[in-house]
Design a protein around this motif. Sequence first.
Motif, PDB file in Angstrom:
ATOM      1  N   GLU A  69      85.206 115.185  46.201  1.00  0.00           N
ATOM      2  CA  GLU A  69      85.515 117.209  45.528  1.00  0.00           C
ATOM      3  C   GLU A  69      84.103 117.252  44.567  1.00  0.00           C
ATOM      4  OE1 GLU A  69      86.060 118.155  41.664  1.00  0.00           O
ATOM      5  OE2 GLU A  69      85.704 120.268  42.449  1.00  0.00           O
ATOM      6  N   GLN A  70      83.670 116.255  43.835  1.00  0.00           N
ATOM      7  CA  GLN A  70      82.239 116.328  43.121  1.00  0.00           C
ATOM      8  C   GLN A  70      80.765 116.933  43.800  1.00  0.00           C
ATOM      9  OE1 GLN A  70      83.231 116.172  39.925  1.00  0.00           O
ATOM     10  NE2 GLN A  70      84.784 115.281  40.161  1.00  0.00           N
ATOM     11  N   TYR A  71      81.201 116.421  45.278  1.00  0.00           N
ATOM     12  CA  TYR A  71      79.900 117.555  46.188  1.00  0.00           C
ATOM     13  C   TYR A  71      80.481 118.249  46.895  1.00  0.00           C
ATOM     14  CZ  TYR A  71      78.593 112.682  45.214  1.00  0.00           C
ATOM     15  OH  TYR A  71      77.731 111.571  45.156  1.00  0.00           O
ATOM     16  N   ARG A  72      79.667 119.506  46.880  1.00  0.00           N
ATOM     17  CA  ARG A  72      80.160 120.709  46.771  1.00  0.00           C
ATOM     18  C   ARG A  72      79.924 120.716  48.594  1.00  0.00           C
ATOM     19  NH1 ARG A  72      76.327 125.452  44.927  1.00  0.00           N
ATOM     20  NH2 ARG A  72      77.451 124.316  42.967  1.00  0.00           N
ATOM     21  N   GLN A  73      79.534 120.365  49.697  1.00  0.00           N
ATOM     22  CA  GLN A  73      79.529 119.785  50.910  1.00  0.00           C
ATOM     23  C   GLN A  73      80.545 119.576  50.989  1.00  0.00           C
ATOM     24  OE1 GLN A  73      77.303 118.202  49.177  1.00  0.00           O
ATOM     25  NE2 GLN A  73      77.171 116.188  50.072  1.00  0.00           N
ATOM     26  N   TRP A  74      81.273 118.771  50.378  1.00  0.00           N
ATOM     27  CA  TRP A  74      82.554 118.019  51.074  1.00  0.00           C
ATOM     28  C   TRP A  74      83.973 118.792  50.949  1.00  0.00           C
ATOM     29  CZ3 TRP A  74      83.065 114.431  54.666  1.00  0.00           C
ATOM     30  CH2 TRP A  74      81.342 113.775  54.833  1.00  0.00           C
ATOM     31  N   ARG A  75      83.693 120.012  50.056  1.00  0.00           N
ATOM     32  CA  ARG A  75      85.434 120.601  49.589  1.00  0.00           C
ATOM     33  C   ARG A  75      85.928 121.695  50.734  1.00  0.00           C
ATOM     34  NH1 ARG A  75      82.722 123.366  43.939  1.00  0.00           N
ATOM     35  NH2 ARG A  75      82.913 121.209  42.820  1.00  0.00           N
ATOM     36  N   PHE A 126      90.862 122.081  42.742  1.00  0.00           N
ATOM     37  CA  PHE A 126      89.885 121.306  41.869  1.00  0.00           C
ATOM     38  C   PHE A 126      90.169 121.001  40.757  1.00  0.00           C
ATOM     39  CE2 PHE A 126      88.522 124.212  44.892  1.00  0.00           C
ATOM     40  CZ  PHE A 126      87.810 123.632  45.438  1.00  0.00           C
ATOM     41  N   ALA A 131      81.628 117.801  37.187  1.00  0.00           N
ATOM     42  CA  ALA A 131      80.586 117.402  38.293  1.00  0.00           C
ATOM     43  C   ALA A 131      80.048 116.571  37.707  1.00  0.00           C
ATOM     44  CB  ALA A 131      79.801 118.342  39.504  1.00  0.00           C
ATOM     45  N   ARG A 132      78.649 117.306  36.700  1.00  0.00           N
ATOM     46  CA  ARG A 132      78.010 116.515  36.167  1.00  0.00           C
ATOM     47  C   ARG A 132      77.672 114.693  35.521  1.00  0.00           C
ATOM     48  NH1 ARG A 132      78.676 120.802  32.930  1.00  0.00           N
ATOM     49  NH2 ARG A 132      78.890 120.345  30.219  1.00  0.00           N
TER      50      ARG A 132
END
Length: 387
Positions: A69-75, A126, A131-132
Amino acid sequence: MRLGISKALQIHAQLQVRMGVHSGPVSGITDVNDQSNVAGAGINMAQRVMDCGDAGHILASKRIAEDLEQYRQWRPYLHDLGDCEVKHGVKVHLFNLYTADLGNPAVPEKLKKATHPANRITGIRFFRKPARIAVGLLLAIAGIIGLLLFAHHASQKSIAAGGTAATPTTARRIAVLPFKPLVPENRDQVLELGMADTLIAKLSNSREIIVSSLNSVRKYGGLEQDASAAGRELQVNSVLEGNIQKVGDRIRVSARVINVSDGASLWAGTFDEKFTDVFAVQDAISQKVADALALRLSGEEKSRLTKRYTDNVDAYQLFLAGRYHHAKLIPTEIRTAIGFYKQAIDLDPNYALAYFGLAEANRCLAITSDVPSKDSLLACPRPRRPR
């Protein structure tokens, strides 16, 4: 990687595959075929996750989903399925991982049959952790792994060039290889590996030397194994190797310590005793090795070097048999080991190592098979008194 496998399988529609993804503790082991393998709670949970799916599903545990979930492309590809009950009533929170072309978007049949409101795909929830922070941690971990890989690569290049890995003079390293039979036709692998196991435990009592573990040396038990080559692979300074044979009530042992860098013998000795004196032989070898390596032992370390956990030779042999089968980490072998440990305890109710072996074997059953942890703990008796 799972999506890549799923894509490759599209051209082989006859192959019905489901996948379960989880992260958790995994240990490297040597299996019954003496091949490197892995086992652990992480793999067992991944199997439980997989068991909840049908053909084409790529199911992920909540732990994996939180990472992705921390990676936008996987959400967009993570879909919350809710809880699924697996073996022993354990509930696992699942996510379905799929794209427009890959994976299986259908709700698994096992979840359809369940009587809870999580039967529909609602999209990932979420999480609050920024995320950072996760990205920073991942970068730090990646940096550490990179440094470790670089150090390992440099060490391997040194070994390939014919040298040994550099080690501080204050941290000398030794490997005790499985003993070999004097007569190949009369092999006793339990005794051969057991002698190495006992000596490893004894020598590990010194703070001045690092001793390779039994798991790391057991693969070097071949009859044609070159001790120096094994030492270079294990990145140690010296190697203890030997031969052992039990005939009737007598045992014959020859042992030697060699320097890995030049193959020179640092010490060698032969013992021909009654098997009831096997403990005295082990004590003598340990002391000779310590002398050959010029180890400065404290009074406490000298005492531990010759410490005996039982004086019952029959109980000791049963314990060695338990260790031999236990090390294979296969449920059937672990159960065999449990039987040997129990017999050893019956012969010597104060044999602390046998109790430890029995507890470890039952713990391993909870990891490698379908025995609940609570049942494993209840299967371990308490020793009468510490020894």
